[in-house]
Design an enzyme around this catalytic site. Structure first.
Site, mmCIF file in Angstrom:
data_model
loop_
_atom_site.group_PDB
_atom_site.id
_atom_site.type_symbol
_atom_site.label_atom_id
_atom_site.label_comp_id
_atom_site.label_asym_id
_atom_site.label_seq_id
_atom_site.Cartn_x
_atom_site.Cartn_y
_atom_site.Cartn_z
ATOM 1 N N ALA A 150 -9.927 2.865 -22.443
ATOM 2 C CA ALA A 150 -9.043 3.222 -23.560
ATOM 3 C C ALA A 150 -8.228 4.475 -23.299
ATOM 4 O O ALA A 150 -7.234 4.722 -23.964
ATOM 5 C CB ALA A 150 -9.863 3.396 -24.830
ATOM 6 N N ARG B 296 -3.877 12.710 -16.802
ATOM 7 C CA ARG B 296 -3.659 13.353 -15.516
ATOM 8 C C ARG B 296 -2.848 12.496 -14.549
ATOM 9 O O ARG B 296 -2.394 12.958 -13.517
ATOM 10 C CB ARG B 296 -5.026 13.738 -14.907
ATOM 11 N N TYR C 231 22.711 -17.238 8.936
ATOM 12 C CA TYR C 231 22.253 -17.261 7.552
ATOM 13 C C TYR C 231 22.084 -18.717 7.135
ATOM 14 O O TYR C 231 23.046 -19.506 7.188
ATOM 15 C CB TYR C 231 23.252 -16.566 6.610
ATOM 16 N N ASN D 188 26.896 -20.987 1.058
ATOM 17 C CA ASN D 188 26.270 -21.670 -0.086
ATOM 18 C C ASN D 188 26.785 -21.185 -1.426
ATOM 19 O O ASN D 188 26.425 -21.721 -2.444
ATOM 20 C CB ASN D 188 24.737 -21.485 -0.023
ATOM 21 N N SER E 267 27.780 -22.712 18.217
ATOM 22 C CA SER E 267 27.783 -21.314 17.762
ATOM 23 C C SER E 267 28.949 -21.031 16.826
ATOM 24 O O SER E 267 30.005 -21.660 16.916
ATOM 25 C CB SER E 267 27.904 -20.387 18.969
ATOM 26 N N ALA F 205 31.505 -25.631 18.733
ATOM 27 C CA ALA F 205 31.458 -24.192 18.436
ATOM 28 C C ALA F 205 32.678 -23.764 17.630
ATOM 29 O O ALA F 205 33.779 -24.290 17.796
ATOM 30 C CB ALA F 205 31.393 -23.404 19.739
ATOM 31 N N ARG G 53 41.173 -26.755 16.764
ATOM 32 C CA ARG G 53 41.214 -25.455 17.435
ATOM 33 C C ARG G 53 42.641 -25.147 17.845
ATOM 34 O O ARG G 53 43.379 -26.043 18.223
ATOM 35 C CB ARG G 53 40.361 -25.486 18.692
HETATM 36 C C1 UD1 Z 1 -16.506 10.669 -16.883
HETATM 37 C C2 UD1 Z 1 -17.907 11.196 -17.300
HETATM 38 C C3 UD1 Z 1 -18.506 12.027 -16.182
HETATM 39 C C4 UD1 Z 1 -18.548 11.228 -14.895
HETATM 40 C C5 UD1 Z 1 -17.159 10.641 -14.555
HETATM 41 C C6 UD1 Z 1 -17.281 9.650 -13.412
HETATM 42 C C7 UD1 Z 1 -18.003 11.536 -19.711
HETATM 43 C C8 UD1 Z 1 -17.832 12.490 -20.827
HETATM 44 N N1 UD1 Z 1 -17.751 11.991 -18.491
HETATM 45 O O1 UD1 Z 1 -15.647 11.791 -16.716
HETATM 46 O O2 UD1 Z 1 -19.821 12.418 -16.550
HETATM 47 O O3 UD1 Z 1 -18.993 12.056 -13.845
HETATM 48 O O4 UD1 Z 1 -16.628 9.912 -15.687
HETATM 49 O O5 UD1 Z 1 -16.017 9.162 -13.059
HETATM 50 O O6 UD1 Z 1 -18.384 10.400 -19.950
HETATM 51 N N2 UD1 Z 1 -12.427 6.410 -21.990
HETATM 52 C C9 UD1 Z 1 -12.316 5.649 -23.133
HETATM 53 N N3 UD1 Z 1 -12.248 6.280 -24.346
HETATM 54 C C10 UD1 Z 1 -12.294 7.627 -24.461
HETATM 55 C C11 UD1 Z 1 -12.413 8.399 -23.283
HETATM 56 C C12 UD1 Z 1 -12.484 7.764 -22.060
HETATM 57 O O7 UD1 Z 1 -12.285 4.429 -23.089
HETATM 58 O O8 UD1 Z 1 -12.238 8.111 -25.588
HETATM 59 C C13 UD1 Z 1 -12.485 5.718 -20.694
HETATM 60 C C14 UD1 Z 1 -11.321 6.082 -19.784
HETATM 61 O O9 UD1 Z 1 -10.240 5.164 -19.976
HETATM 62 C C15 UD1 Z 1 -11.926 5.976 -18.401
HETATM 63 C C16 UD1 Z 1 -13.398 6.254 -18.632
HETATM 64 O O10 UD1 Z 1 -13.638 6.123 -20.014
HETATM 65 O O11 UD1 Z 1 -11.782 4.676 -17.857
HETATM 66 C C17 UD1 Z 1 -13.792 7.659 -18.178
HETATM 67 O O12 UD1 Z 1 -12.978 8.590 -18.829
HETATM 68 P P1 UD1 Z 1 -12.361 9.835 -18.064
HETATM 69 O O13 UD1 Z 1 -11.527 10.609 -19.008
HETATM 70 O O14 UD1 Z 1 -11.785 9.426 -16.774
HETATM 71 O O15 UD1 Z 1 -13.712 10.687 -17.823
HETATM 72 P P2 UD1 Z 1 -14.021 11.653 -16.598
HETATM 73 O O16 UD1 Z 1 -13.438 12.989 -16.882
HETATM 74 O O17 UD1 Z 1 -13.665 11.012 -15.327
HETATM 75 MG MG MG Z 2 -12.535 9.407 -14.803
#
Ligand code: UD1
Ligand code: MG
Length: 465
Positions: free
Chosen positions: A16, A21, A373, A393, A412, A430, A448
């Protein structure tokens, strides 16, 4: 590995988050690793466990994720409107989970996970009759991951996120992969109890660990064999790193199945590609999408194959580009050839340098070897299409078809102005511009201008004074 089947296992995939980042308009899990969206890698892996059902938690740009994934039969979509943390995300699955023994929680941003590792996690969790099991690893650089905190007896007591960790905790090398196997019976009580008083004001899934211990439940950590498997993608630097790791694995897999790969560090072979035994992939080749290379082929160096199909014993020489085209066995392509979508070459066809073929069929053993071609054309078998032949074409508005029979010789520098048909066994002289159909056999050539000779003409001499 024998076929796996976990009918009393529920999988939750967390996808979700926006992936801030990544700095992207595309949701993080739709970013591709070796040609396949991260979420597809993860789904592919968890589906191999044959669980009872998969709950996919989406929120940010959920429509895009849904559209991309489609509707697998055993997949429930769960919406997390606000991304309040990984614990909150899993909690949203409560309604869709039916009677299963355990819930396996994986993140959508760890595409290197393998089926074997997940199966081991579930098996060991069950064998030890544990309530909460977390999969851990010791990566070269633990920065950013949740750290596994253990007591003096070595028992796991909590998982502390990077942002919440003390300096001493940041020295811990063992981290959480973010993957858990939890007994269904205890999971949701634990999730309802977690709070959000932490650095990110999020409901952290890792907080189920101390809560379970307080409730007298058992917690275990299982270490991964290969910490590379859990590398999570949080930004585009990670994305490149994960792609690199996956590429090395894929190349090794093909090498072990009998494919020679020269200078493997220079080659890209995407996840959906298939290569037959005793084929040789030379330096700098890109094998993209659903490309299939048959047995005993030789490709490269520096060839690009996108959704291409090569039958057995095909030679593709340097700098050729094949996109959405199919090539029959024993054909020779390039160097410097371009095959475009819907080019279909039969067995033993030769396509040489600076030849472009688009949406055309070239029959068995026919040759188009130099500077041509060929578009919207059918060429029969055993034809020789001379250097510089162009099928015209396109009249600026519409496309027209050229039909060339069997055993035709085109001289050719011929232009075939479509729509036009050339009969079997015809020979075209040709330099002809062919605007009307050509009869079978015989010689056809456009008029020709007579050749002239001037005996008295003197070539200008350089002045050396
Ligand atoms: C998370 C873990 C961390 C672990 C790391 C491994 C937590 C708080 N942290 O950190 O311990 O070492 O993964 O990769 O669990 N997501 C949701 N809903 C939310 C937040 C996140 O569905 O509200 C999903 C994100 O889309 C993602 C996954 O959860 O696919 C992990 O979230 P992300 O923000 O990447 O957590 P990390 O900082 O990587
Ligand atoms: Mg992560």
């Amino acid at each position: 590995m024998s076929k796996l089947h976990y009918p009393d296992l529920q999988v939750c995939v967390l996808a979700a988050g926006k992936g801030k980042r990544m700095r992207s308009n595309l949701p993080k899990v739709l970013h591709k690793v070796l040609g396949r969206a991260m979420i597809d890698h993860v789904l592919h892996t968890v589906e191999a466990l044959q669980p009872k059902a998969i709950a996919m938690v989406t929120g940010h740009a959920s429509e895009m994720v849904r559209e991309h994934v489609g509707q697998p039969v055993n997949l429930d979509w769960v919406i997390q409107d606000k991304q309040l943390g990984t614990g909150h995300a899993v909690k949203q699955c409560e309604k869709v989970i039916r009677d299963v023994r355990d819930v396996l929680i994986v993140c959508g941003d760890t595409p290197l996970l393998t089926v074997a590792t997940l199966a081991r996690l579930v098996d060991e969790h069950r064998a030890a009759n544990t309530d909460v099991t977390v999969l851990t690893a010791k990566p070269a650089n633990p920065f950013g991951y949740g750290r596994i905190v253990r007591d003096e007896h070595g028992n796991v007591t909590s998982i502390v996120e990077q942002k919440d960790a003390t300096d001493a905790q940041r020295q811990i090398g063992e981290v959480s992969s973010g993957i858990y196997c939890v007994r269904h019976e205890v999971l949701f009580d634990l999730l309802h109890a977690i709070g959000n008083s932490n650095a990110q004001e999020e409901y952290y899934l890792p907080d189920i660990v101390p809560l379970a211990l307080n409730a007298g439940q058992s917690v275990a950590a299982i270490a991964m064999d290969d910490s590379d498997e859990m590398v999570g993608v949080n930004d585009r630097v990670d994305l490149a790193h994960v792609e690199d790791l996956m590429q090395k694995q894929i190349i090794k897999d093909w090498q072990r199945r009998g494919v020679t790969i020269e200078k493997p560090d220079t080659v890209r072979i995407e996840a959906g590609v298939k290569i037959g035994m005793d084929s040789v992939i030379q330096a700098g080749c890109y094998l993209i999408g659903t490309t299939h290379v048959g047995d005993e082929c030789r490709v490269g160096p520096n060839a690009v194959l996108v959704n291409a199909w090569l039958d057995d014993r095909v030679n593709v020489y340097a700098f050729s580009h094949i996109h959405g085209a199919s090539v029959g066995s024993d054909a020779i392509i390039g160097p410097y050839a371009r095959l475009r979508p819907e080019a279909q070459l039969d067995e033993e066809v030769h396509i040489g340098n600076f030849v472009e073929v688009k949406k055309s069929v070239v029959g068995r053993g026919s040759k188009v070897n130099h500077l041509s071609y060929i578009g919207d054309t059918t060429i029969g078998s055993s034809c020789n299409i001379g250097a510089g032949t162009i099928t015209c074409n396109y009249d600026g508005a519409n496309k027209f078809v050229t039909e060339i029979g069997d055993n035709v010789f085109v001289g050719s520098d011929t232009q075939l102005v479509a729509p036009v048909k050339v009969g079997n066994h015809a020979t075209i002289g040709a330099g002809s511009t062919i605007t009307r159909d050509v009869a079978e056999g015989g010689l056809t050539l456009s008029e020709r201008r007579p050749q002239k000779y001037a005996a008295s003409w003197k070539r200008p001499q350089k002045d050396h004074s």
